[in-house]
Design an enzyme around this catalytic site. Structure first.
Site, mmCIF file in Angstrom:
data_model
loop_
_atom_site.group_PDB
_atom_site.id
_atom_site.type_symbol
_atom_site.label_atom_id
_atom_site.label_comp_id
_atom_site.label_asym_id
_atom_site.label_seq_id
_atom_site.Cartn_x
_atom_site.Cartn_y
_atom_site.Cartn_z
ATOM 1 N N CYS A 138 13.004 6.406 -6.647
ATOM 2 C CA CYS A 138 11.488 6.175 -6.586
ATOM 3 C C CYS A 138 11.129 6.762 -5.289
ATOM 4 O O CYS A 138 11.679 7.828 -4.938
ATOM 5 C CB CYS A 138 11.213 4.892 -6.759
ATOM 6 N N CYS A 160 0.911 -1.188 0.123
ATOM 7 C CA CYS A 160 -0.032 -0.100 -0.090
ATOM 8 C C CYS A 160 1.000 1.326 -0.105
ATOM 9 O O CYS A 160 0.285 2.276 -0.558
ATOM 10 C CB CYS A 160 -0.928 -0.055 1.057
#
Ligand code: ZN
Length: 485
Positions: free
Chosen positions: A443, A289
């Site tokens: 990222c 998540c």
């Protein structure tokens, strides 16, 4: 006329530890009344105060269920075998069935639970069972938050919480048990306070630790039901395995973006998590998540399905999700259901189990231990810290910076002069880059960029480096004005 009556394990201590007793009677009703007259202690376990057979008890004559025929005076004859078998839902939690009769509710509690008490499906008996119940929540995050709040309000007597995390601003979008003022505090403290504020009659046990092979059995053995509110595969398999080994029901829930799943894994009645997923996906294939996002309301929906199943298990009412996988799609607003079968070859709960104790779950899930990563980075510098990158930029020797996040993440924040190539496009677009140039890939937290670095190295890029901790660490260490998400 004598016949044999077989008793379940949970009741044997009330009949001098016998597996079976010889009794007399011409009908099931007569046999049962002979049973309780010879062993009066059994009465409150088998019958309600009104003399009705309790809901969790099934009676079989020669393997045939006669539960609903009992009042019709089902006849029995010599040499018949009468079995008393606790049913799927209620009887399985023997500890609750054995202890709830001794539980008392105060006048305050009776007032508090009045909407339960006036429902025949709960009543005083059910409310006492809830109070006698011990439920363990693994995690006090997205799923654990609604679970903790509602189970406390419903009157669960003892709630165990396992967590080691601290409340972060990014948790508040869904972890409704924590408040803005709790940011920076241990989740356990915050959750315990909220639970006691809702219901001071609850006993809250806290375990400030990560659940591991070394402590899972000791923690879980003290509870009747385990609710899995974790977000990673090693812990999921660990919880599953410990529950099967300890014969506890494991109420499962998982969430991702707009989709959720729920089930009850209970090996004595149905499949376990390993029957459904014998092996974990390779690391990185299924995003977490934190990487993929989750609709803030979704864990509320799934967590409350889990809470409902726990309460049903305790009450011994209704049909649980044992043997069924519930799938929820919030975008479509659709619930679907898949039948789950127990796998006879399951290495854990099958006919010839090979797993008889807990294992190393990090290794099982293919997660590289930190030591191995360190060894690689020593050999060939594959990591650069945000501080090092900043020093290089300031010194005028700036490498090419490639951002492999998604465009909507790039919109939130970005490192100056970085080139956006989302991870999925790296294989087709890496030829836009010079194979011999020094390239730093980043990222959000470092997971996706590590995959991109690996792909590029395999394609012949000589000098490609991962940014440790991603843009979130850049925001922490280099640019405090940058938003973190
Ligand atoms: Zn299994």
């Amino acid at each position: 006329m004598a016949l044999r009556v077989l008793l379940p394990t949970a009741l044997r201590h009330l009949v001098g530890n016998q597996e079976e007793v010889q009794l007399a009677g011409k009908t099931v009703a007569e046999v049962m009344s002979d049973l309780v007259s010879k062993f009066p202690e059994l009465k409150r376990h088998l019958f309600t105060a009104e003399g009705k057979l309790r809901n969790f008890v099934n009676v079989y004559v020669n393997d045939e269920d006669v539960r609903y025929l009992q009042d019709d005076q089902t006849p029995v004859k010599e040499n018949d075998v009468v079995s008393i078998v606790p049913s799927i839902a209620g009887g399985n939690i023997a500890a609750i069935e054995e202890t709830f009769a001794g539980v008392e509710l105060s006048n305050d509690e009776i007032a508090r639970y009045s909407r339960h008490l006036i429902m025949p499906e709960v009543g005083m008996e059910g409310q006492k069972k809830l109070k006698a119940a011990k439920v363990l929540l693994i995690g006090t995050g997205g799923l654990g938050a609604p679970l903790g709040l509602y189970l406390a309000a419903a009157g669960i007597g003892r709630i165990g919480l396992v967590d080691f995390d601290v409340v972060d601003f990014s948790n508040l979008q869904r972890q409704v048990i924590h408040s803005t003022k709790d940011v920076g505090r241990p989740k356990l403290l915050s959750a315990k306070e909220k639970i006691l504020a809702i219901n001071p009659h609850v006993q809250v046990d806290t375990y400030e630790t990560m659940l591991r092979s070394g402590n899972a059995m000791d923690i879980i053995k003290n509870y009747d039901i385990v609710i899995d509110g974790t977000d990673n595969f090693p812990t999921r398999y660990l919880v599953n395995d410990a529950c099967v080994l300890l014969d506890k029901p494991n109420v499962y829930g998982s969430i991702f973006r707009f989709e959720g799943q729920a089930s009850v894994f209970y090996a004595r009645e149905g499949p376990c998590y390993r029957c459904l997923y014998p092996e974990p996906p390779p690391p990185g294939l299924v995003p977490s998540c934190a990487e993929g996002g989750v609709l803030g309301i979704l864990p509320g929906t799934i967590g409350l399905v889990q809470a409902t199943e726990a309460v049903k298990l305790i009450l011994g009412r209704g049909r649980t999700l044992v043997g069924r996988l519930m799938l929820y799609d919030a975008l479509e607003m659709k619930f679907r259901e898949l039948k789950l079968r127990k796998n006879p070859k399951c290495p854990l709960c099958g006919e010839n189990p090979s797993i008889k104790a807990l294992i190393d779950y990090e290794q099982f899930c293919g997660i590289t231990p930190p030591a191995a990563v360190a060894a690689v980075s020593k050999e060939e510098a594959v990591e650069m810290t945000p501080e090092e990158l900043k020093a290089r930029i300031d010194g005028g020797t700036e490498p090419i910076i490639v951002d492999v996040r998604e465009p909507h993440e790039f919109d939130i924040c970005r490192i100056p002069n970085s080139i956006l190539i989302p991870l999925g496009q790296v294989p087709s677009r890496m030829n836009e880059l010079d194979k011999n140039a020094e390239i730093v890939v980043h990222c959000k937290m470092g997971g996706r960029s590590a995959k991109a670095v690996d792909q590029m190295r395999k394609a012949g890029f000589k000098n490609v480096i991962n940014l440790t901790g991603g843009i979130n660490r850049w925001a922490e260490k280099v640019d405090p004005k940058m938003p973190k998400y």
